[in-house]
Scaffold this motif. Structure first.
Motif, short mmCIF file in Angstrom:
data_model
loop_
_atom_site.label_atom_id
_atom_site.label_comp_id
_atom_site.label_asym_id
_atom_site.label_seq_id
_atom_site.Cartn_x
_atom_site.Cartn_y
_atom_site.Cartn_z
N ALA A 42 -6.65 43.03 3.40
CA ALA A 42 -6.39 41.73 4.02
C ALA A 42 -5.11 41.70 4.85
N ARG A 43 -4.10 42.52 4.47
CA ARG A 43 -2.79 42.40 5.11
C ARG A 43 -2.25 43.68 5.75
N GLU A 44 -2.73 44.81 5.36
CA GLU A 44 -2.26 46.13 5.82
C GLU A 44 -0.90 46.53 5.23
N LEU A 45 0.06 45.64 5.24
CA LEU A 45 1.41 45.95 4.76
C LEU A 45 1.75 45.00 3.62
N ILE A 46 2.01 45.56 2.43
CA ILE A 46 2.29 44.70 1.27
C ILE A 46 3.53 45.19 0.52
N LYS A 47 4.14 44.25 -0.17
CA LYS A 47 5.30 44.55 -1.01
C LYS A 47 4.91 44.23 -2.45
N ILE A 48 5.20 45.16 -3.36
CA ILE A 48 4.87 45.01 -4.77
C ILE A 48 6.13 45.19 -5.59
N LYS A 49 6.29 44.34 -6.61
CA LYS A 49 7.43 44.45 -7.51
C LYS A 49 6.97 45.13 -8.80
N VAL A 50 7.67 46.20 -9.19
CA VAL A 50 7.39 46.89 -10.44
C VAL A 50 8.44 46.40 -11.45
N LEU A 51 7.97 45.74 -12.48
CA LEU A 51 8.88 45.16 -13.47
C LEU A 51 9.50 46.24 -14.35
N LYS A 52 10.64 45.92 -14.95
CA LYS A 52 11.37 46.89 -15.78
C LYS A 52 10.61 47.29 -17.03
N ASN A 53 9.69 46.43 -17.50
CA ASN A 53 8.95 46.76 -18.71
C ASN A 53 7.72 47.64 -18.44
N ALA A 71 -3.46 55.00 0.78
CA ALA A 71 -2.41 54.24 1.50
C ALA A 71 -1.22 55.16 1.78
N ASP A 72 -0.30 54.66 2.57
CA ASP A 72 0.95 55.36 2.85
C ASP A 72 2.08 54.60 2.20
N GLY A 73 2.93 55.30 1.46
CA GLY A 73 4.12 54.69 0.89
C GLY A 73 5.17 54.56 1.98
N VAL A 74 5.61 53.34 2.23
CA VAL A 74 6.59 53.10 3.28
C VAL A 74 8.00 53.20 2.71
N GLN A 75 8.21 52.56 1.54
CA GLN A 75 9.55 52.52 0.98
C GLN A 75 9.50 52.22 -0.51
N VAL A 76 10.44 52.81 -1.24
CA VAL A 76 10.65 52.47 -2.65
C VAL A 76 12.16 52.26 -2.83
N ILE A 77 12.52 51.04 -3.19
CA ILE A 77 13.93 50.74 -3.48
C ILE A 77 13.96 49.96 -4.78
N GLY A 78 14.66 50.50 -5.76
CA GLY A 78 14.72 49.83 -7.06
C GLY A 78 13.32 49.67 -7.61
N GLY A 79 12.95 48.44 -7.90
CA GLY A 79 11.61 48.15 -8.43
C GLY A 79 10.67 47.61 -7.38
N ILE A 80 11.01 47.76 -6.11
CA ILE A 80 10.18 47.22 -5.03
C ILE A 80 9.56 48.36 -4.23
N ILE A 81 8.24 48.27 -4.03
CA ILE A 81 7.57 49.27 -3.20
C ILE A 81 6.86 48.57 -2.04
N ILE A 82 6.80 49.26 -0.92
CA ILE A 82 6.08 48.75 0.25
C ILE A 82 5.01 49.78 0.61
N LEU A 83 3.78 49.29 0.73
CA LEU A 83 2.64 50.16 1.04
C LEU A 83 1.97 49.71 2.33
N TYR A 84 1.39 50.68 3.04
CA TYR A 84 0.65 50.39 4.28
C TYR A 84 -0.68 51.14 4.25
N ARG A 85 -1.71 50.46 4.71
CA ARG A 85 -3.00 51.11 4.96
C ARG A 85 -3.71 50.34 6.06
#
Length: 98
Positions: A42-53, A71-85
């Motif tokens: 639906a969006r092509e580019l999404i941001k996902i939060k990975v919780l500490k637990n 998909a392609d991993g665009v970025q991983v910073i801390g608990g946040i990932i950005i994916l593109y497809r």
């Protein structure tokens, strides 16, 4: 596969996004995999939060989702990932890659 220049462009676009999903203590289930697949379609580019637990690190979640969903991993910073497809939806305004 996206180039470094395209990745930088997507990273800049991803900075303005809010996380559309969270991965928590259950990790990646079949339902969450389907949800991420639908969001990418639906969006092509999404941001996902990975919780500490979560049992997996954000990098592991990103690598797993990329492998499973093509998909392609665009970025991983801390608990946040950005994916593109690239979306195969018709009449969709695609993200223009440089």
């Amino acid at each position: 596969m996206i180039t470094t220049k395209q990745r930088a462009h997507l990273r800049a676009l991803g900075n303005a996004l809010e996380p559309v999903m969270q991965i928590g203590k259950e990790g990646i289930t079949d339902n969450s995999l389907e949800a991420v697949d639908g969001l990418l379609q639906a969006r092509e580019l999404i941001k996902i939060k990975v919780l500490k637990n979560c049992d997996m690190s954000a990098r592991e979640v990103s690598e797993f989702l990329c492998k499973e969903l093509g998909a392609d991993g665009v970025q991983v910073i801390g608990g946040i990932i950005i994916l593109y497809r690239y979306s195969t939806k018709k009449d969709f305004k695609h993200i223009e890659l440089i």
